[in-house]
Design an enzyme around this catalytic site. Structure first.
Site: not given
Ligand code: GLC
Length: 633
Positions: A313, A519
């Site tokens: 990521d 997020e």
């Protein structure tokens, strides 16, 4: 060689000499890896055999668009570029501008010694969501409600076409998280709390990548041509199970639960030929997934036989340590040895290249690991035809946001709505609403706000508010499109009770909910709708028949209001095609959606999922009232 001496040779000898020179020249010019008729394994082996360590490490390096230039691509043999959320060539950039940008960088990659094409990746998680005028589909939280895998496949195909319209061949989608706590800021990226629904929704993968050929071997990546993209199952594994839904934190469950809840959709993804898998920031029982060799290599690669490539990521290896980047050499070592093949590097890519080069040259990281990583990356690039067609096809630019895709998104919106309450008024259920009445009120913070109804990961990473972000239809606009021309539509954001009481409205539609987030910025402990939503509900619904439409990335606190409203609809994050909401509110189509997530009474109950012993929801998993379609009315 003089003419006299030339006479010494007979014609056949001369022909043989010429043939030898021709053969030698042709041999030197012929590169096996560039021959699409060669078997995949032969091409990979031939190319790997020609590559230097520098060229191999370049392939493992994915840099952010902002740092990428054709010269950088060439100098560092960069194998991949990404656009992070909101990273665009220019505000409201056209598809042509995207194509030109991608092609400029590709030319840099192709100008290297071996001419290995780079692969450009972007988050296209609910349509091509970074891009102005793209079709924005409902987020996954609404798509799980549809229980319609073939719809997901069609959405995948439409998304792939719009991503390719901008010259990009790789999408960081689908997110196959199984969100187990709605306090998680990414719960709207999850199709359901039930892994079986998430597994079914992996049908988006053949939509994005194309249908696997009949004889495909399990685990081998497949991408079928220039209107399809490489996809990315994410985030491996257990991202949706963290304690209290805290983003990037710790999933504390035993191995059996990890395999039974969070792993099943990876089996389906691999069976469907997923090209890449992205590793989760989160930890499992205290061990960072980005450093977890047992699960990344031992399970995903060796046991499940995944043959595509594993990507980190964004700064994922930096966050192996706490604080992040506090011991970068350890981060590089742990991430690469865990089995990560491509590293997402938004900033410090030269630091990564230097550190990895040092560790390989000093035998800390074996060349065999590098060769596994590069072999997988090359496999995906060969399989998807990137060597044959490295340049973006500008003929697809008109596919961005095309009407057919918008109609598909509108259908998805219709099927994603859940009718949670439909009270009777004068012995008739309020919904579907009558189109022809003298006057109606539309109220609420979310009635006329395209940014709110699209949610996070739209144009900007965190989403935006207002109506200028892209092209679409707000819920207010959709209502105006749908009612009879004689019906007066009055819109007020937050009217007072007296005004509502004395204005003679036949009924009211109140649209409230959450603001966009992405997020960790969406992590919440209270899960309330934004002010003045609660007072708008009270002012309006205390004075006139009302239906409340909730725009949210997850179930939110509604228990205090339910008794005082006549009808309640969960619309999740519908995207640009708000017309789908009005289609169903006014009966052109019936309500069909069923909750894919438990709707809690109080946040104190969380986490609470179907099957839990303390299960006591406001509205249970799989709940949803239905209505008949009534075209006329
Ligand atoms: C983000 C997300 C991931 C996304 C990546 C690139 O932090 O965790 O889902 O694909 O970075 O934008």
């Amino acid at each position: 060689m003089g003419v006299d001496r030339m006479r010494m040779f007979s014609k056949p000898t001369m022909l043989l000499v010429v043939l030898c020179f021709w053969a030698a020249f042709t041999e030197a010019d012929y590169l096996k890896y560039k021959d699409p008729k060669q078997p995949l394994g032969v091409r990979i082996k031939d190319l790997m055999g020609r590559m230097t360590l520098e060229e191999k490490i370049g392939q493992m390096t994915q840099i952010e668009r902002k740092l990428a230039t054709p010269d950088i691509m060439k100098k560092y043999f960069i194998g991949s570029v990404l656009s992070g959320g909101g990273s665009v060539p220019a505000p409201k950039a056209s598809a042509e501008a995207w194509v030109n940008m991608v092609n400029d960088l590709q030319k840099g990659a192709l100008s290297t010694r071996l001419g290995i094409p780079m692969i450009y990746g972007i988050d296209a998680i609910h349509g091509h969501n970074n891009v102005y005028k793209a079709t924005i589909f409902p987020h996954n939280v609404g798509l799980g409600v549809t229980r319609d895998p073939q719809l997901l496949k069609r959405i995948g195909a439409a998304t792939a076409l719009e991503v390719r319209a901008t010259g990009i061949p790789y999408a960081f989608a689908p997110c196959i998280a199984v969100c187990r706590d709605p306090r998680w800021g990414r719960c709207y990226e999850s199709y359901s709390e039930d892994h079986k629904i998430v597994q079914a929704m992996t049908e988006i993968i053949p939509g994005l990548q194309g249908d696997l050929p009949a004889k495909s071997r399990n685990g081998v990546p497949f991408v079928g041509g220039k209107t399809k993209v490489a996809a990315c199952a994410k985030h491996f594994v257990g991202d949706g199970g963290t304690v209290r839904g805290i983003d990037e934190s710790n999933t504390v469950i035993d191995y059996k639960e990890l395999l039974s809840i969070h792993m099943p959709a990876y089996f389906d993804s691999i069976r469907k030929g997923i090209a890449t898998v992205m590793v989760s920031y989160s930890s499992w029982n205290g061990r960072k997934m980005h450093a977890n060799h047992d699960l990344v290599t031992g399970f995903l690669k060796n046991k499940l036989k995944f043959r595509g490539f594993v990507i980190s990521d964004w700064q994922g290896i930096d966050r192996i340590t706490d604080p992040p980047h506090s011991n970068y050499s350890y981060s590089v070592q742990a991430g690469i040895l865990a089995g990560i093949d491509m590293i997402m590097l938004p900033e410090n890519f030269t630091e990564f290249i230097d550190d990895l080069t040092f560790q390989v040259k000093n035998n800390v990281i074996p060349m065999s690991r590098i060769d596994d990583a590069v072999g997988r990356i090359l496999r995906v690039k060969f399989v998807m035809g990137l060597f044959e067609d490295p340049m973006a096809d500008p003929s697809l630019v008109n596919q961005l946001g095309n009407q057919e895709h918008r109609e598909l998104a509108r259908e998805a919106v219709r099927k994603s709505l859940v009718l949670l309450k439909n009270g009777k008024v004068a012995s008739q259920p309020l919904l579907p609403l009558l189109k022809k009445v003298p006057k109606i009120l539309v109220a609420g913070t979310h009635a006329d706000n395209l940014g709110y109804q699209c949610g996070g990961w739209t144009i900007e990473w965190q989403g935006v508010q207002g109506n200028d972000l892209t092209v679409g239809t707000t819920i207010l606009g959709a209502i105006k499109n749908t009612v009879d021309p004689s019906t007066q539509v009055v819109y007020m954001d937050n009217p007072d009770a007296n005004f509502v009481k004395t204005s003679g409205f036949s009924y009211a539609i109140v649209v409230v909910g959450e603001v966009p987030y992405a997020e960790m910025y969406g992590d919440s402990t209270n899960l309330t709708i934004i002010e003045p939503g609660p007072s708008t509900i009270r002012n309006v619904c205390g004075a006139v028949k009302c239906v409340v439409v909730v725009i949210s990335g997850r179930p939110v606190v509604m228990e205090p209001y339910v008794a005082g409203i006549d009808a309640l609809v969960a619309a999740w994050l519908p995207g640009t095609e708000g017309q789908g909401v009005a289609d169903v509110l006014f009966g052109n189509y019936g309500f069909t959606g069923k909750l894919a997530r438990t709707w809690f009474k109080s946040v104190d109950q969380l986490p609470m999922n179907v099957g839990d012993s303390h299960y006591d929801p406001l509205f249970p998993f799989d709940y949803g009232l239905t209505t008949e379609s009534r075209k006329g009315n």
